[in-house]
Design a protein around this motif. Sequence first.
Motif, PDB file in Angstrom:
ATOM      1  N   UNK A  68       0.089  -3.856  -5.994  1.00  0.00           N
ATOM      2  CA  UNK A  68       0.496  -2.560  -5.436  1.00  0.00           C
ATOM      3  C   UNK A  68      -0.732  -1.670  -5.494  1.00  0.00           C
ATOM      4  N   UNK A  69      -1.192  -1.208  -4.344  1.00  0.00           N
ATOM      5  CA  UNK A  69      -2.360  -0.339  -4.310  1.00  0.00           C
ATOM      6  C   UNK A  69      -1.892   1.060  -3.924  1.00  0.00           C
ATOM      7  N   UNK A  70      -2.158   1.999  -4.818  1.00  0.00           N
ATOM      8  CA  UNK A  70      -1.615   3.355  -4.631  1.00  0.00           C
ATOM      9  C   UNK A  70      -2.690   4.320  -4.131  1.00  0.00           C
ATOM     10  N   UNK A  71      -2.347   5.025  -3.064  1.00  0.00           N
ATOM     11  CA  UNK A  71      -3.195   6.062  -2.468  1.00  0.00           C
ATOM     12  C   UNK A  71      -2.863   7.348  -3.226  1.00  0.00           C
TER      13      UNK A  71
ATOM     14  N   UNK B   8       0.891  -1.166   0.000  1.00  0.00           N
ATOM     15  CA  UNK B   8       0.000   0.000   0.000  1.00  0.00           C
ATOM     16  C   UNK B   8       0.922   1.207   0.000  1.00  0.00           C
ATOM     17  N   UNK B   9       0.909   1.956  -1.107  1.00  0.00           N
ATOM     18  CA  UNK B   9       1.852   3.059  -1.233  1.00  0.00           C
ATOM     19  C   UNK B   9       1.108   4.369  -1.454  1.00  0.00           C
ATOM     20  N   UNK B  10       1.849   5.425  -1.774  1.00  0.00           N
ATOM     21  CA  UNK B  10       1.270   6.747  -2.034  1.00  0.00           C
ATOM     22  C   UNK B  10       1.808   7.246  -3.367  1.00  0.00           C
ATOM     23  N   UNK B  11       1.108   8.205  -3.956  1.00  0.00           N
ATOM     24  CA  UNK B  11       1.488   8.697  -5.278  1.00  0.00           C
ATOM     25  C   UNK B  11       2.938   9.130  -5.355  1.00  0.00           C
ATOM     26  N   UNK B  12       3.384   9.858  -4.349  1.00  0.00           N
ATOM     27  CA  UNK B  12       4.746  10.386  -4.394  1.00  0.00           C
ATOM     28  C   UNK B  12       5.783   9.314  -4.059  1.00  0.00           C
ATOM     29  N   UNK B  13       5.418   8.297  -3.299  1.00  0.00           N
ATOM     30  CA  UNK B  13       6.393   7.282  -2.866  1.00  0.00           C
ATOM     31  C   UNK B  13       6.484   6.122  -3.849  1.00  0.00           C
TER      32      UNK B  13
END
Length: 313
Positions: free
Chosen positions: A71-74, A50-55
């Motif tokens: 990979x699920x992106x926030x 679970x990641x983030x747009x910038x990471x």
Amino acid sequence: MPKPDILMTGAYPDWDMEELERDYVVHRLWDAADRQALLNAVGRDIRAIATKGDLGASAELMTALPNLEIVSCYGVGTDAIDLSHARSRGIRVTNTPDVLTDDVADIAIGLLLAAARQIAQGDVFVRAGTWSKRAMPLVTRVSGKKVGLVGMGRIGQAIGQRAAAFGCEIGYFARHKREEVGFAFQPDLLALAAWADFLVVIVPGGEATRNIIDADVLKALGPRGILVNVSRGSTVDEPALIAALEGRMIQAAGLDVFWNEPDIDARFLSLDNVVLHPHHGSGTVETRRAMGKLVRENLAAHFSGAPLPTPVI
Ligand code: 8YV
């Protein structure tokens, strides 16, 4: 059924962390004193990131996770996720489109207004007591001006609708003309910049758009022009932008994104013609709740064998 192990690259709000920790064994990469030691210890167990747009998720990170499935992106932008690596291993990728469109469009308009009308400078002017000594200098009107949009995806369209409500004329640059969009297509970015009073950048990040806003585009935008960037820092040649701001080759900029977040180029801090915002276009309680929910729904769908709500690949 044992809870699946997931790796998180950065913190989500508490409400998401609580839900995720209820359903998964959560490993916190950002909290690890030794990231490599964490990956060595649990890498084989991890089935999801679970990641983030910038990471995002690099090929190097994914390689350390041999049993990674998704990979699920926030966030909507997937430029920081190595999609070709994911594709080559059959790793699914999801993002959070639509739910953040309005907020990012709102902040684009907010940054444009702030830069043109000098809202932050006005605030300082009042707080510092300068108002009782003299009037604030006159600023630049936004309504009725020419807005050039660089990118015409969902967020670009939402920015265009907002700018149109300000009586602005809208032109856009994109890879292809969007027939369903009522705004004027301009296939030449330099021509769009020369035409526009304000240039608003909302193309996806990544190699295809790296530095598309370069010194020539800024020169074409000209000394009365204003640049707004709510896409990715990578889309703008930042040294060229700083030189243009310092040399007053453009009037001003409103920036939500930068090359080296959060430790941005210090030269921005002393410029009085730039409005700085901490990559927070989607950062409202309402939208972040919806983004977290969508990340969880994608993970839950994956682990129950249901179709993914918002797949990228
Ligand atoms: C978020 C983003 O700020 O959607 C994106 O691509 O960059 C933003 O919405 C980010 O994903 C949260 O860290």
